[in-house]
Design a protein around this motif. Structure first.
Motif, PDB file in Angstrom:
ATOM      1  N   UNK A  82     -26.477  -8.395   7.349  1.00  0.00           N
ATOM      2  CA  UNK A  82     -25.498  -9.377   7.804  1.00  0.00           C
ATOM      3  C   UNK A  82     -24.073  -9.044   7.356  1.00  0.00           C
ATOM      4  N   UNK A  83     -23.933  -8.187   6.349  1.00  0.00           N
ATOM      5  CA  UNK A  83     -22.591  -7.782   5.937  1.00  0.00           C
ATOM      6  C   UNK A  83     -22.063  -6.597   6.734  1.00  0.00           C
ATOM      7  N   UNK A  84     -22.828  -6.172   7.774  1.00  0.00           N
ATOM      8  CA  UNK A  84     -22.390  -5.078   8.635  1.00  0.00           C
ATOM      9  C   UNK A  84     -22.919  -3.719   8.250  1.00  0.00           C
ATOM     10  N   UNK A  85     -23.596  -3.608   7.126  1.00  0.00           N
ATOM     11  CA  UNK A  85     -24.145  -2.331   6.672  1.00  0.00           C
ATOM     12  C   UNK A  85     -25.395  -1.973   7.485  1.00  0.00           C
ATOM     13  N   UNK A  86     -25.499  -0.684   7.818  1.00  0.00           N
ATOM     14  CA  UNK A  86     -26.669  -0.175   8.525  1.00  0.00           C
ATOM     15  C   UNK A  86     -27.476   0.711   7.576  1.00  0.00           C
ATOM     16  N   UNK A  87     -28.786   0.549   7.575  1.00  0.00           N
ATOM     17  CA  UNK A  87     -29.697   1.384   6.797  1.00  0.00           C
ATOM     18  C   UNK A  87     -30.681   2.044   7.758  1.00  0.00           C
ATOM     19  N   UNK A  88     -30.953   3.331   7.539  1.00  0.00           N
ATOM     20  CA  UNK A  88     -31.823   4.040   8.475  1.00  0.00           C
ATOM     21  C   UNK A  88     -32.837   4.899   7.733  1.00  0.00           C
ATOM     22  N   UNK A  89     -34.040   4.934   8.277  1.00  0.00           N
ATOM     23  CA  UNK A  89     -35.039   5.935   7.902  1.00  0.00           C
ATOM     24  C   UNK A  89     -35.186   6.836   9.115  1.00  0.00           C
TER      25      UNK A  89
ATOM     26  N   UNK B  43     -30.414   7.307   5.327  1.00  0.00           N
ATOM     27  CA  UNK B  43     -29.021   7.341   5.769  1.00  0.00           C
ATOM     28  C   UNK B  43     -28.448   5.939   5.706  1.00  0.00           C
ATOM     29  N   UNK B  44     -27.132   5.859   5.530  1.00  0.00           N
ATOM     30  CA  UNK B  44     -26.465   4.575   5.393  1.00  0.00           C
ATOM     31  C   UNK B  44     -25.116   4.603   6.105  1.00  0.00           C
ATOM     32  N   UNK B  45     -24.731   3.461   6.648  1.00  0.00           N
ATOM     33  CA  UNK B  45     -23.436   3.332   7.322  1.00  0.00           C
ATOM     34  C   UNK B  45     -22.862   1.963   6.988  1.00  0.00           C
ATOM     35  N   UNK B  46     -21.715   1.936   6.290  1.00  0.00           N
ATOM     36  CA  UNK B  46     -21.087   0.664   5.931  1.00  0.00           C
ATOM     37  C   UNK B  46     -20.295   0.124   7.114  1.00  0.00           C
ATOM     38  N   UNK B  47     -19.905  -1.142   7.026  1.00  0.00           N
ATOM     39  CA  UNK B  47     -19.138  -1.768   8.100  1.00  0.00           C
ATOM     40  C   UNK B  47     -17.779  -1.082   8.272  1.00  0.00           C
ATOM     41  N   UNK B  48     -17.138  -0.720   7.167  1.00  0.00           N
ATOM     42  CA  UNK B  48     -15.846  -0.036   7.239  1.00  0.00           C
ATOM     43  C   UNK B  48     -15.974   1.334   7.891  1.00  0.00           C
ATOM     44  N   UNK B  49     -17.018   2.071   7.546  1.00  0.00           N
ATOM     45  CA  UNK B  49     -17.246   3.384   8.154  1.00  0.00           C
ATOM     46  C   UNK B  49     -17.509   3.248   9.646  1.00  0.00           C
ATOM     47  N   UNK B  50     -18.246   2.217  10.029  1.00  0.00           N
ATOM     48  CA  UNK B  50     -18.549   2.003  11.442  1.00  0.00           C
ATOM     49  C   UNK B  50     -17.278   1.729  12.242  1.00  0.00           C
ATOM     50  N   UNK B  51     -16.376   0.937  11.669  1.00  0.00           N
ATOM     51  CA  UNK B  51     -15.130   0.616  12.367  1.00  0.00           C
ATOM     52  C   UNK B  51     -14.224   1.836  12.496  1.00  0.00           C
ATOM     53  N   UNK B  52     -14.359   2.807  11.578  1.00  0.00           N
ATOM     54  CA  UNK B  52     -13.567   4.025  11.658  1.00  0.00           C
ATOM     55  C   UNK B  52     -14.213   5.073  12.545  1.00  0.00           C
TER      56      UNK B  52
END
Length: 212
Positions: free
Chosen positions: A132-139, A167-176
């Motif tokens: 919910x904070x925008x972070x993505x987690x992946x296997x 793998x991980x993707x934060x909300x800030x990284x996604x917006x960039x």
């Protein structure tokens, strides 16, 4: 009471206990993972139906094949397990398709779409979870963790998840416009296997890729 009457009473008590046990084990196998929404009437009559089917195996072994009580009881219990598994794998999917084809019902009798994931027998290959904070987690490769504890992942009945995060993707990284960034390997030769628990109230979205 005569010896024959006592033996008959004991056999009837044993057969009743056996069939109830067979009914429950068949019900459990047929509905494992999707039982939380069942009411008392659902559980009771499902057990009775499977017990009724198991009774044919028991009395066929006793009366037709003239097997001993122990042997026929063992065969009946194995038959009940096979009956439950057969209904789960073969019977239910075909019965639901028949209901849809005949336009009787388009419902699969599950309380949520999330629960429908538990009934598919497809091989899962990749799992992505957005918090919910925008972070993505992946296997990225579930098969790699097939032999790991709780592997390759666990989709809880309440909506929570256990997964190995690669793998991980934060909300800030996604917006960039940044893509997924690999994290430390969940499998460490010295420390072991690291699995991540994600509570249901922290999950915003789940993407599950499966091979047909």
């Amino acid at each position: 009471m005569t010896k024959e009457a006592v033996e008959l009473a004991l056999n009837q008590s044993w057969s009743t206990l056996l069939l109830v046990a067979c009914g429950y084990v068949a019900y459990y196998i047929a509905n494992v993972g999707i039982r939380d929404h069942h009411k008392l009437a659902d559980v009771t009559f499902s057990i009775l139906v499977f017990a009724f089917v198991s009774a044919f195996a028991f009395y066929f072994g006793r009366w037709v094949l003239n097997l001993s009580l122990v042997v026929s009881s063992g065969i009946t219990f194995l038959f009940a397990m096979a009956a439950g598994a057969s209904w789960r794998v073969l019977g239910r999917p075909r019965f639901e398709r028949m209901l849809r084809a005949s336009r009787i019902s388009h419902s699969d009798d599950l309380p949520s779409a999330w629960m429908a994931l538990h009934g598919e027998r497809c091989v899962a290959t990749q799992l992505v979870v957005q918090l919910k904070d925008g972070t993505w987690l992946m296997c990225d490769n579930l098969s790699r963790f097939q032999a790991s504890p709780n592997g390759p992942c666990v989709l809880g009945a309440k909506g929570d998840i256990l997964m190995y995060v690669t793998d991980k993707l934060t909300d800030k990284q996604s917006k960039r416009g940044v893509g997924f960034v690999p994290v430390a390997d969940p499998i460490d030769a010295s420390w072991g296997h690291e699995i991540t628990y994600i509570p249901a109230d922290q999950i915003a979205r789940v993407d599950l890729r499966r091979r047909i």
